[in-house]
Design an enzyme around this catalytic site. Structure first.
Site, PDB file in Angstrom:
ATOM      1  N   ASP A 145       0.857  -1.190   0.000  1.00 30.52           N
ATOM      2  CA  ASP A 145       0.000   0.000   0.000  1.00 30.52           C
ATOM      3  C   ASP A 145       0.889   1.235   0.000  1.00 30.52           C
ATOM      4  OD1 ASP A 145      -2.686   1.383   0.431  1.00 30.52           O
ATOM      5  OD2 ASP A 145      -1.554   2.093   2.172  1.00 30.52           O
ATOM      6  N   GLU A 178      -1.410  -0.821  -5.665  1.00 30.67           N
ATOM      7  CA  GLU A 178      -2.627  -0.127  -6.080  1.00 30.67           C
ATOM      8  C   GLU A 178      -2.357   0.705  -7.337  1.00 30.67           C
ATOM      9  OE1 GLU A 178      -3.783   2.619  -3.003  1.00 30.67           O
ATOM     10  OE2 GLU A 178      -1.752   2.606  -2.206  1.00 30.67           O
ATOM     11  N   CYS A 180     -12.377  -4.963   5.368  1.00 34.20           N
ATOM     12  CA  CYS A 180     -11.787  -5.686   6.498  1.00 34.20           C
ATOM     13  C   CYS A 180     -11.112  -6.933   5.951  1.00 34.20           C
ATOM     14  CB  CYS A 180     -12.858  -6.053   7.526  1.00 34.20           C
ATOM     15  SG  CYS A 180     -12.250  -7.102   8.867  1.00 34.20           S
ATOM     16  N   CYS A 217     -12.870 -10.335   7.616  1.00 29.11           N
ATOM     17  CA  CYS A 217     -14.215 -10.836   7.292  1.00 29.11           C
ATOM     18  C   CYS A 217     -14.780 -10.278   5.995  1.00 29.11           C
ATOM     19  CB  CYS A 217     -15.179 -10.526   8.443  1.00 29.11           C
ATOM     20  SG  CYS A 217     -15.488  -8.745   8.675  1.00 29.11           S
ATOM     21  N   CYS A 232     -16.676  -8.057  12.810  1.00 27.47           N
ATOM     22  CA  CYS A 232     -15.930  -9.143  13.464  1.00 27.47           C
ATOM     23  C   CYS A 232     -15.137  -8.671  14.672  1.00 27.47           C
ATOM     24  CB  CYS A 232     -14.995  -9.831  12.464  1.00 27.47           C
ATOM     25  SG  CYS A 232     -13.689  -8.759  11.817  1.00 27.47           S
ATOM     26  N   ASP A 248      -2.936   1.160   6.804  1.00 28.78           N
ATOM     27  CA  ASP A 248      -2.032   0.805   5.712  1.00 28.78           C
ATOM     28  C   ASP A 248      -1.783  -0.697   5.652  1.00 28.78           C
ATOM     29  OD1 ASP A 248      -1.895   3.499   5.151  1.00 28.78           O
ATOM     30  OD2 ASP A 248      -0.041   3.815   6.269  1.00 28.78           O
TER      31      ASP A 248
END
Length: 314
Positions: free
Chosen positions: A109, A193, A245, A248, A267, A274
């Site tokens: 990231d 990204e 997330c 989950c 969760c 990051d």
């Protein structure tokens, strides 16, 4: 003259092409400290010298060996008066991407607080070369503004300003080369990204974005990955790596830019912004590799685990 006519033709084609949005061609000025010219043929490099038509042999300090046939050469003079020659050569790159295991896939990231955060816990701090040299640059520009235009003192002051800019550029380029070399050397498959550099350069963080030079880092990482037969993966530009997330799959739509940590209400997992995005990018890169068949799908017992990987990613 052949290359000048080619450049003129390309400039007119860019101007009349609506998608390029290029302005009308302008004459090249000799007042600019940066000058360049290109020679399309008959350029020879041997014994630490380069042959320039109509000029002869010129000594050079060669940075690396030339592989393949030399096609053309571009000569450039920087604002500080240094001359460089860039030789274009043609050679074949054998593209043979190997299969990787899920453990060899990593995600990264990019950010302005931490330059890059990787899914294995490693990170690289933002260097901020421009901000570190801002005081010296401001002093040099102030000194140049007080000199009479056209005078020798003005030329000396302009050279001082150019040297500060050149040092910032060299530091930024060296940082990008070292970082991309380590990434390609360590990670056989890396997913980053896909940033909109042009769009981010129009925000209030424009100076920090341009100082970080993410576009140059991504460019170097891509071509070095091709040269070394590594997987250079990028997530879709609208992939919500930060909001998802990683435990989950819950999507946090209320996350703001100032939130460096957040708590998943589904969760109950606490996330570092990051690091969580890096894990999601790793999962996205693994999904792309599974879809293209580049993931080693047999475990130690000889069982096919591709379906298990796909179900976990889903």
């Amino acid at each position: 003259m052949q290359q000048v006519l080619k450049n003129l033709k390309q400039a007119y084609q860019n101007h009349f092409n609506p998608s390029m949005r290029a302005g009308f061609p302008k004459f090249k000025t000799k007042k600019n400290a940066k000058q360049s010219f290109r020679i399309p043929q008959r350029v020879v490099l041997q014994d630490g010298k380069v042959y320039v038509p109509k000029l002869g042999w010129v000594k050079v300090r060669q940075s690396q060996d030339i592989e393949g046939e030399t096609k053309s050469a571009t000569f450039k003079r920087t604002a500080t008066g240094k001359w460089f020659v860039t030789l274009v050569s043609e050679f074949a790159v054998v593209k043979c991407l190997p299969k990787v295991t899920p453990e060899q896939v990593a995600g990264g990231d990019l950010g302005l607080n931490t330059y890059i955060t990787l899914s294995d816990g490693r990170s690289e701090e933002v260097p901020k070369f421009y901000r570190q040299s801002a005081k010296k640059l401001r002093r040099a520009q102030r000194d140049m503004s007080r000199k009479v235009k056209g005078s020798r003192n003005r030329a000396k002051a302009r050279l001082a300003v150019a040297k500060v800019h050149e040092r910032i550029s060299n530091l930024r380029s060296d940082f990008a080369h070292q970082l991309t070399h380590r990434l390609v050397e360590k990670y056989p498959a890396l997913c980053l990204e896909n940033l909109s550099i042009v769009g981010l350069a129009k925000t209030k963080l424009a100076q920090s974005m341009l100082d970080a030079a993410f576009g140059e880092t991504l460019r170097q990482w891509k071509y070095k990955s091709i040269w070394n037969n590594q997987h250079a993966l990028q997530a879709d530009r609208f992939y919500p790596s930060t909001r998802l997330c990683s435990a989950c799959g819950y999507k946090n739509g209320n996350l703001s830019l100032s939130d460096r940590e957040w708590h998943c209400p589904a969760c109950g997992t606490n996330h570092s912004r990051d690091f969580n995005a890096a894990i999601n990018l790793k999962d996205e890169g693994l999904r792309q590799l599974v879809a293209s068949g580049y993931v080693e799908t047999l475990n130690d017992c000889g069982q096919d685990v591709s379906l298990a990987i796909a179900s976990n990613l889903g």
